[in-house]
Scaffold this motif. Structure first.
Motif, PDB file in Angstrom:
ATOM      1  N   TYR A 190      33.285  37.083  29.568  1.00 48.56           N
ATOM      2  CA  TYR A 190      34.554  38.050  28.768  1.00 48.56           C
ATOM      3  C   TYR A 190      34.990  38.795  29.771  1.00 48.56           C
ATOM      4  CZ  TYR A 190      32.484  36.026  24.378  1.00 48.56           C
ATOM      5  OH  TYR A 190      31.884  35.159  23.525  1.00 48.56           O
ATOM      6  N   ALA A 191      35.156  38.449  30.965  1.00 48.47           N
ATOM      7  CA  ALA A 191      35.959  39.424  32.150  1.00 48.47           C
ATOM      8  C   ALA A 191      36.202  38.401  33.156  1.00 48.47           C
ATOM      9  CB  ALA A 191      35.251  40.427  32.168  1.00 48.47           C
ATOM     10  N   VAL A 192      36.857  37.248  32.879  1.00 46.60           N
ATOM     11  CA  VAL A 192      37.116  36.402  34.104  1.00 46.60           C
ATOM     12  C   VAL A 192      38.470  36.561  34.644  1.00 46.60           C
ATOM     13  CG1 VAL A 192      37.686  33.851  34.622  1.00 46.60           C
ATOM     14  CG2 VAL A 192      36.117  34.508  32.733  1.00 46.60           C
ATOM     15  N   SER A 193      38.521  36.932  36.035  1.00 47.40           N
ATOM     16  CA  SER A 193      39.454  37.528  36.494  1.00 47.40           C
ATOM     17  C   SER A 193      40.744  36.417  36.831  1.00 47.40           C
ATOM     18  CB  SER A 193      39.246  37.742  38.160  1.00 47.40           C
ATOM     19  OG  SER A 193      38.593  38.931  38.191  1.00 47.40           O
ATOM     20  N   ARG A 194      42.101  36.733  36.966  1.00 48.73           N
ATOM     21  CA  ARG A 194      42.972  35.960  37.017  1.00 48.73           C
ATOM     22  C   ARG A 194      44.182  36.500  38.207  1.00 48.73           C
ATOM     23  NH1 ARG A 194      45.949  34.453  31.670  1.00 48.73           N
ATOM     24  NH2 ARG A 194      45.723  36.584  31.422  1.00 48.73           N
ATOM     25  N   ARG A 216      54.264  32.696  49.311  1.00 56.45           N
ATOM     26  CA  ARG A 216      53.476  33.588  48.330  1.00 56.45           C
ATOM     27  C   ARG A 216      52.533  32.970  47.742  1.00 56.45           C
ATOM     28  NH1 ARG A 216      54.701  38.649  45.530  1.00 56.45           N
ATOM     29  NH2 ARG A 216      55.745  39.571  47.605  1.00 56.45           N
ATOM     30  N   PHE A 217      52.806  31.686  46.860  1.00 53.52           N
ATOM     31  CA  PHE A 217      52.074  30.883  46.309  1.00 53.52           C
ATOM     32  C   PHE A 217      50.858  30.324  47.045  1.00 53.52           C
ATOM     33  CE2 PHE A 217      50.530  26.845  44.215  1.00 53.52           C
ATOM     34  CZ  PHE A 217      50.569  27.371  42.919  1.00 53.52           C
ATOM     35  N   ARG A 218      50.960  30.384  48.529  1.00 50.36           N
ATOM     36  CA  ARG A 218      49.788  29.864  49.072  1.00 50.36           C
ATOM     37  C   ARG A 218      48.875  30.975  49.384  1.00 50.36           C
ATOM     38  NH1 ARG A 218      53.895  26.172  51.444  1.00 50.36           N
ATOM     39  NH2 ARG A 218      52.921  24.097  51.914  1.00 50.36           N
ATOM     40  N   ILE A 219      49.463  32.252  49.625  1.00 55.01           N
ATOM     41  CA  ILE A 219      48.684  33.473  49.794  1.00 55.01           C
ATOM     42  C   ILE A 219      47.927  33.919  48.672  1.00 55.01           C
ATOM     43  CG2 ILE A 219      49.546  33.881  52.309  1.00 55.01           C
ATOM     44  CD1 ILE A 219      51.282  36.087  50.887  1.00 55.01           C
ATOM     45  N   ILE A 220      48.527  33.616  47.512  1.00 55.66           N
ATOM     46  CA  ILE A 220      47.785  34.082  46.476  1.00 55.66           C
ATOM     47  C   ILE A 220      46.632  33.231  45.937  1.00 55.66           C
ATOM     48  CG2 ILE A 220      48.152  34.251  43.568  1.00 55.66           C
ATOM     49  CD1 ILE A 220      51.161  35.038  44.205  1.00 55.66           C
ATOM     50  N   LEU A 221      46.936  31.597  46.233  1.00 56.93           N
ATOM     51  CA  LEU A 221      45.883  30.970  45.818  1.00 56.93           C
ATOM     52  C   LEU A 221      44.587  31.272  46.817  1.00 56.93           C
ATOM     53  CD1 LEU A 221      47.218  27.300  45.827  1.00 56.93           C
ATOM     54  CD2 LEU A 221      45.836  28.606  43.964  1.00 56.93           C
ATOM     55  N   SER A 222      44.862  31.612  47.977  1.00 55.65           N
ATOM     56  CA  SER A 222      43.844  32.061  48.993  1.00 55.65           C
ATOM     57  C   SER A 222      43.160  33.271  48.568  1.00 55.65           C
ATOM     58  CB  SER A 222      44.325  31.952  50.222  1.00 55.65           C
ATOM     59  OG  SER A 222      45.005  33.130  50.513  1.00 55.65           O
ATOM     60  N   GLY A 223      43.890  33.956  47.698  1.00 58.93           N
ATOM     61  CA  GLY A 223      43.174  35.418  47.613  1.00 58.93           C
ATOM     62  C   GLY A 223      43.860  36.578  48.299  1.00 58.93           C
ATOM     63  N   LEU A 224      44.557  35.853  49.612  1.00 60.87           N
ATOM     64  CA  LEU A 224      44.964  36.939  50.586  1.00 60.87           C
ATOM     65  C   LEU A 224      46.153  37.828  50.030  1.00 60.87           C
ATOM     66  CD1 LEU A 224      44.961  37.970  53.623  1.00 60.87           C
ATOM     67  CD2 LEU A 224      46.369  35.918  54.305  1.00 60.87           C
ATOM     68  N   HIS A 225      46.893  37.136  49.519  1.00 68.04           N
ATOM     69  CA  HIS A 225      47.944  38.269  48.790  1.00 68.04           C
ATOM     70  C   HIS A 225      47.410  39.418  47.778  1.00 68.04           C
ATOM     71  CE1 HIS A 225      50.924  39.868  45.755  1.00 68.04           C
ATOM     72  NE2 HIS A 225      51.749  39.732  46.681  1.00 68.04           N
ATOM     73  N   PRO A 226      46.355  38.951  47.009  1.00 62.80           N
ATOM     74  CA  PRO A 226      45.691  39.975  46.001  1.00 62.80           C
ATOM     75  C   PRO A 226      45.064  41.099  46.841  1.00 62.80           C
ATOM     76  CG  PRO A 226      45.218  37.789  45.122  1.00 62.80           C
ATOM     77  CD  PRO A 226      46.045  37.635  46.313  1.00 62.80           C
ATOM     78  N   PHE A 227      44.460  40.603  48.248  1.00 54.08           N
ATOM     79  CA  PHE A 227      43.838  41.663  48.927  1.00 54.08           C
ATOM     80  C   PHE A 227      44.784  42.519  49.378  1.00 54.08           C
ATOM     81  CE2 PHE A 227      42.219  42.831  53.237  1.00 54.08           C
ATOM     82  CZ  PHE A 227      41.103  43.105  53.045  1.00 54.08           C
ATOM     83  N   PHE A 277      40.441  33.440  25.195  1.00 50.34           N
ATOM     84  CA  PHE A 277      41.160  34.804  24.766  1.00 50.34           C
ATOM     85  C   PHE A 277      41.635  35.478  26.015  1.00 50.34           C
ATOM     86  CE2 PHE A 277      41.549  39.184  23.975  1.00 50.34           C
ATOM     87  CZ  PHE A 277      42.373  39.238  22.726  1.00 50.34           C
ATOM     88  N   ALA A 278      42.785  35.885  26.076  1.00 55.51           N
ATOM     89  CA  ALA A 278      43.522  36.709  26.905  1.00 55.51           C
ATOM     90  C   ALA A 278      43.818  38.115  26.394  1.00 55.51           C
ATOM     91  CB  ALA A 278      44.663  35.934  27.721  1.00 55.51           C
ATOM     92  N   TYR A 279      43.416  39.036  27.229  1.00 55.76           N
ATOM     93  CA  TYR A 279      43.815  40.471  26.782  1.00 55.76           C
ATOM     94  C   TYR A 279      45.298  40.810  27.142  1.00 55.76           C
ATOM     95  CZ  TYR A 279      39.142  42.377  26.959  1.00 55.76           C
ATOM     96  OH  TYR A 279      37.676  42.673  26.674  1.00 55.76           O
ATOM     97  N   PRO A 280      46.251  41.017  26.170  1.00 56.15           N
ATOM     98  CA  PRO A 280      47.780  41.360  26.283  1.00 56.15           C
ATOM     99  C   PRO A 280      47.465  42.635  27.400  1.00 56.15           C
ATOM    100  CG  PRO A 280      47.252  41.438  23.866  1.00 56.15           C
ATOM    101  CD  PRO A 280      45.633  41.368  24.744  1.00 56.15           C
ATOM    102  N   ASN A 281      48.611  42.238  28.115  1.00 57.49           N
ATOM    103  CA  ASN A 281      48.974  43.364  29.175  1.00 57.49           C
ATOM    104  C   ASN A 281      47.753  43.324  30.034  1.00 57.49           C
ATOM    105  OD1 ASN A 281      51.187  44.956  29.921  1.00 57.49           O
ATOM    106  ND2 ASN A 281      49.727  46.573  29.948  1.00 57.49           N
ATOM    107  N   GLY A 282      46.604  42.582  29.938  1.00 56.71           N
ATOM    108  CA  GLY A 282      45.665  42.527  30.630  1.00 56.71           C
ATOM    109  C   GLY A 282      44.616  43.855  30.413  1.00 56.71           C
ATOM    110  N   PHE A 313      43.848  40.246  33.667  1.00 59.40           N
ATOM    111  CA  PHE A 313      45.064  40.122  34.349  1.00 59.40           C
ATOM    112  C   PHE A 313      44.803  40.840  35.544  1.00 59.40           C
ATOM    113  CE2 PHE A 313      49.794  40.705  34.837  1.00 59.40           C
ATOM    114  CZ  PHE A 313      50.141  39.149  34.648  1.00 59.40           C
ATOM    115  N   ASP A 314      43.953  40.819  36.299  1.00 59.89           N
ATOM    116  CA  ASP A 314      43.870  41.738  37.301  1.00 59.89           C
ATOM    117  C   ASP A 314      44.061  41.509  38.661  1.00 59.89           C
ATOM    118  OD1 ASP A 314      42.008  39.758  37.276  1.00 59.89           O
ATOM    119  OD2 ASP A 314      39.916  41.015  37.605  1.00 59.89           O
ATOM    120  N   HIS A 315      44.888  40.361  39.054  1.00 61.96           N
ATOM    121  CA  HIS A 315      45.278  39.879  40.253  1.00 61.96           C
ATOM    122  C   HIS A 315      44.147  39.787  41.377  1.00 61.96           C
ATOM    123  CE1 HIS A 315      48.394  38.236  42.733  1.00 61.96           C
ATOM    124  NE2 HIS A 315      48.267  39.258  43.550  1.00 61.96           N
ATOM    125  N   ARG A 316      43.074  39.076  40.778  1.00 62.20           N
ATOM    126  CA  ARG A 316      41.561  38.880  41.550  1.00 62.20           C
ATOM    127  C   ARG A 316      41.078  37.557  41.373  1.00 62.20           C
ATOM    128  NH1 ARG A 316      38.541  43.521  43.309  1.00 62.20           N
ATOM    129  NH2 ARG A 316      39.509  45.541  42.460  1.00 62.20           N
TER     130      ARG A 316
END
Ligand SMILES: [Zn+2]
Length: 310
Positions: free
Chosen positions: A276-280, A291-302, A237-242, A263-266
């Motif tokens: 029931y609370a898996v981050s994405r 941008r894709f590479r720094i999202i994958l590493s978690g650097l962009h979210p940080f 299940f995924a929460y609408p709008n997070g 949908f927490d960008h973590r």
């Protein structure tokens, strides 16, 4: 959806700088021991999406919903650099443009469906609202952009949100906005090709804005409809709008769900404290490779959080 952050002008050089910074290998090292869950919506740019998936196939281990469910139950351990690819809403472009690319590369994925839209020509409500606000605004004295109007609607109690949408429809009548949504046979074809189908509610309200009956109906009605179409009950299940809501996990538990996604960008720890609370992390098909590479590493979210943007 939440509009995945737009790439702002001038951000490209920051992305490039971050990707080459000494922080990137450190973040990659940390992310390697976690499960990165990518949250897409549509596949608007097939070429860039293909490049993203080819990159994943090279540097990561793209895992299936089965792998994740087994790992959550402690039956297996996920390999380092595991990535789960997910799409919210069931936009038709995912079926038309995304699935062939995934299949070509042999990559599994999860698609979360707004079950009430299956086999209809009803647009996603926020797409319709934005278009209608843009149309009626000059005469109706609405202020702010259509996107702001939608943001405001998401904060309303859900019954009021529906009334606001109905009022917009009346004001814009008789020109309806139609969007062909996924057909049941397309959903079955997608499922048969190895794509996991998950529940994303019946009509995509913000569940924290719904009353108790509304929450239950949104979850259970979608669950029953998907089971009917697929011959198998959804288990993700995924929460609408997070938007998280404490009334949802007990329902999911009762219905036998294995996991629920935010949908927490973590990039959260895996296994998570609460399945029931898996981050994405948020990404889209138009995301640049830097941008894709720094999202994958978690650097962009940080950095995104540090700048107070999420
Ligand atoms: Zn959504």
């Amino acid at each position: 959806v939440t509009a995945p952050f737009e790439t702002r002008r001038g951000d490209a050089w920051i992305d490039r700088l971050l990707r080459r910074s000494p922080a990137q290998p450190l973040f990659r090292w940390r992310a390697a021991r976690r499960l990165v869950v990518l949250a897409y919506h549509d596949v608007r740019d097939g070429d860039l999406f293909r490049a993203q998936m080819e990159h994943l196939a090279r540097v990561a281990r793209v895992v299936s919903a089965d792998d994740v469910c087994c790992a959550l139950r402690g039956e297996i351990e996920l390999a380092p650099r595991s990535v789960l690819v997910t799409f919210d809403d069931g936009d038709r472009s995912v079926y038309q443009a995304g699935v062939p690319i995934l299949q070509g590369l042999g990559l599994p994925a999860v698609v979360f469906i707004v079950a009430g839209l299956l086999d209809t020509d009803t647009p996603f409500w926020w797409v319709e609202a934005e278009a209608l606000v843009g149309r009626v605004r000059p005469s109706n004295g609405h202020r702010g952009s259509p996107a702001e109007a939608v943001r405001e609607m998401k904060r309303l109690p859900d019954a009021e949100r529906r009334e606001a949408l109905a009022a917009l429809r009346r004001a814009a009548a008789p020109e309806e906005i139609r969007t062909p949504q996924l057909r049941s046979e397309e959903l079955r074809a997608m499922h048969a090709s190895g794509i996991e189908i998950g529940n994303h509610t019946w009509s995509h309200p913000c569940l924290d804005r719904c009353d108790d009956a509304g929450v239950a109906e949104e979850v259970v009605r979608a669950h029953d409809a998907l089971r009917e179409v697929l011959g198998r009950a959804p288990r993700l299940f995924a929460y609408p709008n997070g938007n998280r809501d404490a009334r949802v996990p007990p329902l999911l538990r009762e219905l036998g769900y294995d996991a629920c996604f935010l949908f927490d960008h973590r990039i959260g720890r895996f296994p998570p404290g609460d399945p029931y609370a898996v981050s994405r992390v948020r990404v889209n098909s138009t995301t640049s490779m830097d941008r894709f590479r720094i999202i994958l590493s978690g650097l962009h979210p940080f950095v995104h959080r540090a700048r107070g943007l999420s």
